[in-house]
Design a protein around this motif. Sequence first.
Motif, PDB file in Angstrom:
ATOM      1  N   TYR A 124    -140.613 -19.826 -38.772  1.00  0.00           N
ATOM      2  CA  TYR A 124    -141.061 -18.439 -38.658  1.00  0.00           C
ATOM      3  C   TYR A 124    -142.515 -18.363 -39.115  1.00  0.00           C
ATOM      4  O   TYR A 124    -142.846 -18.826 -40.194  1.00  0.00           O
ATOM      5  N   GLU A 125    -143.379 -17.725 -38.306  1.00  0.00           N
ATOM      6  CA  GLU A 125    -144.789 -17.613 -38.666  1.00  0.00           C
ATOM      7  C   GLU A 125    -145.218 -16.179 -38.945  1.00  0.00           C
ATOM      8  O   GLU A 125    -146.365 -15.935 -39.286  1.00  0.00           O
ATOM      9  N   ASP A 126    -144.320 -15.205 -38.816  1.00  0.00           N
ATOM     10  CA  ASP A 126    -144.657 -13.817 -39.085  1.00  0.00           C
ATOM     11  C   ASP A 126    -144.628 -13.562 -40.587  1.00  0.00           C
ATOM     12  O   ASP A 126    -144.387 -14.465 -41.389  1.00  0.00           O
ATOM     13  N   LYS A 127    -144.849 -12.288 -41.005  1.00  0.00           N
ATOM     14  CA  LYS A 127    -144.898 -11.968 -42.427  1.00  0.00           C
ATOM     15  C   LYS A 127    -143.584 -12.252 -43.122  1.00  0.00           C
ATOM     16  O   LYS A 127    -143.528 -12.837 -44.182  1.00  0.00           O
ATOM     17  N   PHE A 128    -142.475 -11.817 -42.507  1.00  0.00           N
ATOM     18  CA  PHE A 128    -141.179 -12.138 -43.071  1.00  0.00           C
ATOM     19  C   PHE A 128    -140.096 -11.870 -42.028  1.00  0.00           C
ATOM     20  O   PHE A 128    -140.314 -11.188 -41.033  1.00  0.00           O
ATOM     21  N   PHE A 129    -138.923 -12.423 -42.277  1.00  0.00           N
ATOM     22  CA  PHE A 129    -137.763 -12.172 -41.427  1.00  0.00           C
ATOM     23  C   PHE A 129    -136.587 -11.897 -42.334  1.00  0.00           C
ATOM     24  O   PHE A 129    -136.319 -12.640 -43.277  1.00  0.00           O
ATOM     25  N   LYS A 130    -135.858 -10.813 -42.055  1.00  0.00           N
ATOM     26  CA  LYS A 130    -134.726 -10.418 -42.888  1.00  0.00           C
ATOM     27  C   LYS A 130    -133.480 -10.305 -42.047  1.00  0.00           C
ATOM     28  O   LYS A 130    -133.507  -9.788 -40.924  1.00  0.00           O
ATOM     29  N   SER A 131    -132.358 -10.789 -42.583  1.00  0.00           N
ATOM     30  CA  SER A 131    -131.099 -10.663 -41.867  1.00  0.00           C
ATOM     31  C   SER A 131    -129.944 -10.648 -42.860  1.00  0.00           C
ATOM     32  O   SER A 131    -129.986 -11.335 -43.884  1.00  0.00           O
ATOM     33  N   ASP A 132    -128.920  -9.859 -42.559  1.00  0.00           N
ATOM     34  CA  ASP A 132    -127.656  -9.914 -43.299  1.00  0.00           C
ATOM     35  C   ASP A 132    -126.709 -10.793 -42.505  1.00  0.00           C
ATOM     36  O   ASP A 132    -126.474 -10.558 -41.319  1.00  0.00           O
ATOM     37  N   ILE A 133    -126.158 -11.803 -43.165  1.00  0.00           N
ATOM     38  CA  ILE A 133    -125.452 -12.863 -42.454  1.00  0.00           C
ATOM     39  C   ILE A 133    -124.139 -13.194 -43.148  1.00  0.00           C
ATOM     40  O   ILE A 133    -124.029 -13.142 -44.369  1.00  0.00           O
ATOM     41  N   MET A 134    -123.144 -13.540 -42.335  1.00  0.00           N
ATOM     42  CA  MET A 134    -121.972 -14.236 -42.843  1.00  0.00           C
ATOM     43  C   MET A 134    -121.971 -15.613 -42.194  1.00  0.00           C
ATOM     44  O   MET A 134    -121.998 -15.730 -40.965  1.00  0.00           O
ATOM     45  N   PHE A 135    -121.970 -16.651 -42.979  1.00  0.00           N
ATOM     46  CA  PHE A 135    -122.057 -18.005 -42.444  1.00  0.00           C
ATOM     47  C   PHE A 135    -120.671 -18.477 -42.005  1.00  0.00           C
ATOM     48  O   PHE A 135    -119.754 -18.587 -42.806  1.00  0.00           O
ATOM     49  N   ASP A 136    -120.542 -18.761 -40.701  1.00  0.00           N
ATOM     50  CA  ASP A 136    -119.264 -19.238 -40.168  1.00  0.00           C
ATOM     51  C   ASP A 136    -119.005 -20.695 -40.541  1.00  0.00           C
ATOM     52  O   ASP A 136    -117.862 -21.140 -40.573  1.00  0.00           O
ATOM     53  N   GLN A 137    -120.068 -21.439 -40.780  1.00  0.00           N
ATOM     54  CA  GLN A 137    -119.961 -22.855 -41.131  1.00  0.00           C
ATOM     55  C   GLN A 137    -120.820 -23.134 -42.357  1.00  0.00           C
ATOM     56  O   GLN A 137    -121.768 -22.403 -42.649  1.00  0.00           O
ATOM     57  N   HIS A 138    -120.498 -24.205 -43.074  1.00  0.00           N
ATOM     58  CA  HIS A 138    -121.355 -24.626 -44.174  1.00  0.00           C
ATOM     59  C   HIS A 138    -122.727 -24.994 -43.605  1.00  0.00           C
ATOM     60  O   HIS A 138    -122.833 -25.595 -42.529  1.00  0.00           O
ATOM     61  N   MET A 139    -123.785 -24.651 -44.344  1.00  0.00           N
ATOM     62  CA  MET A 139    -125.144 -24.960 -43.909  1.00  0.00           C
ATOM     63  C   MET A 139    -125.876 -25.738 -44.987  1.00  0.00           C
ATOM     64  O   MET A 139    -125.966 -25.297 -46.130  1.00  0.00           O
ATOM     65  N   LEU A 140    -126.413 -26.893 -44.610  1.00  0.00           N
ATOM     66  CA  LEU A 140    -127.256 -27.691 -45.491  1.00  0.00           C
ATOM     67  C   LEU A 140    -128.701 -27.473 -45.049  1.00  0.00           C
ATOM     68  O   LEU A 140    -129.041 -27.693 -43.886  1.00  0.00           O
ATOM     69  N   VAL A 141    -129.557 -27.013 -45.977  1.00  0.00           N
ATOM     70  CA  VAL A 141    -130.923 -26.610 -45.621  1.00  0.00           C
ATOM     71  C   VAL A 141    -131.935 -27.376 -46.466  1.00  0.00           C
ATOM     72  O   VAL A 141    -131.788 -27.481 -47.688  1.00  0.00           O
ATOM     73  N   TRP A 142    -132.982 -27.900 -45.802  1.00  0.00           N
ATOM     74  CA  TRP A 142    -134.092 -28.560 -46.489  1.00  0.00           C
ATOM     75  C   TRP A 142    -135.364 -27.772 -46.197  1.00  0.00           C
ATOM     76  O   TRP A 142    -135.720 -27.551 -45.042  1.00  0.00           O
ATOM     77  N   PHE A 143    -136.059 -27.365 -47.252  1.00  0.00           N
ATOM     78  CA  PHE A 143    -137.275 -26.575 -47.123  1.00  0.00           C
ATOM     79  C   PHE A 143    -138.486 -27.474 -46.956  1.00  0.00           C
ATOM     80  O   PHE A 143    -138.790 -28.297 -47.816  1.00  0.00           O
ATOM     81  N   ILE A 144    -139.233 -27.244 -45.878  1.00  0.00           N
ATOM     82  CA  ILE A 144    -140.493 -27.951 -45.655  1.00  0.00           C
ATOM     83  C   ILE A 144    -141.657 -27.104 -46.167  1.00  0.00           C
ATOM     84  O   ILE A 144    -142.558 -27.590 -46.830  1.00  0.00           O
TER      85      ILE A 144
END
Length: 269
Positions: A17-37
């Motif tokens: 994402y390159e904009d100022k910000f992105f917001k969302s309310d989410i329910m995760f259907d699957q486990h998510m593994l996230v690595w921040f670059i």
Amino acid sequence: MEYQAKYITEDIKLSCYEDKFFKSDIMFDQHMLVWFISGETKIVQAEATYVFQEGDIFLIPRNQLATIINYPKDGLPHKTVVMHLTEARLRDFYAKADVKAQTPVSQKIHRYKHHPLLESCLASLIPYFDMQDIPENIASLKIQEAISILRAIDPDIDGVLTNFEEPGKIDLVTYMEKNFMFNMPMERFGYLTGRSLTTFKRDFKKAFNTTPQRWLTQKRLELAHYHLAEKKKKPVDVCYETGFENLSHFSFAFKKQFGYAPTELSARN
């Protein structure tokens, strides 16, 4: 909003994402593994708020409600590698590993800041996002590697990843009082409390003597007022952390309820 996503498979993506910000309310259907670059994410859940930045690695368990706010930072976009650990892959992995289902543990976010094994595994995916022809087994091998590393470094992770149960019918009042700030469709609230939409609405009316939408709006406004008056938070932060979708709608509803705008209350403080 400039958003780009590259996929190795539907379960592994590079998100930017390159904009100022992105917001969302989410329910995760699957486990998510996230690595921040790069960039920053704020995750607001019922019991805790997390902030993740460059180098952070974390796992979000499935069937959890959360408000996600993504920000670019230091002139760099919000950029992450996301790996979905689906039920099908986890069942296959644990069947081959001959590991029985564990007692479910707390479904909190698991954080692995700068862990060298996980970072090496996820960083090794980067070259594949620019390839046209990827061997079919690469994604499967990488996901198996990630699961194996998680099991080696986190003694509680089997209790999370082997929990394949669907939400059962639970106390509606307790759940809604805890999770009202998440802007979810009523069908989702019904699913997470073990009810059909019709049963959810019927039980809600019986418990609260009003409609879900009216009750949710009232509760969110009360929480917003508390954050502004007592926690001294900024109106824009309060807006997105209490279930409202945009600042103008939040300001209108707040003034209609209390007789003054959020900015007026903030200025008093």
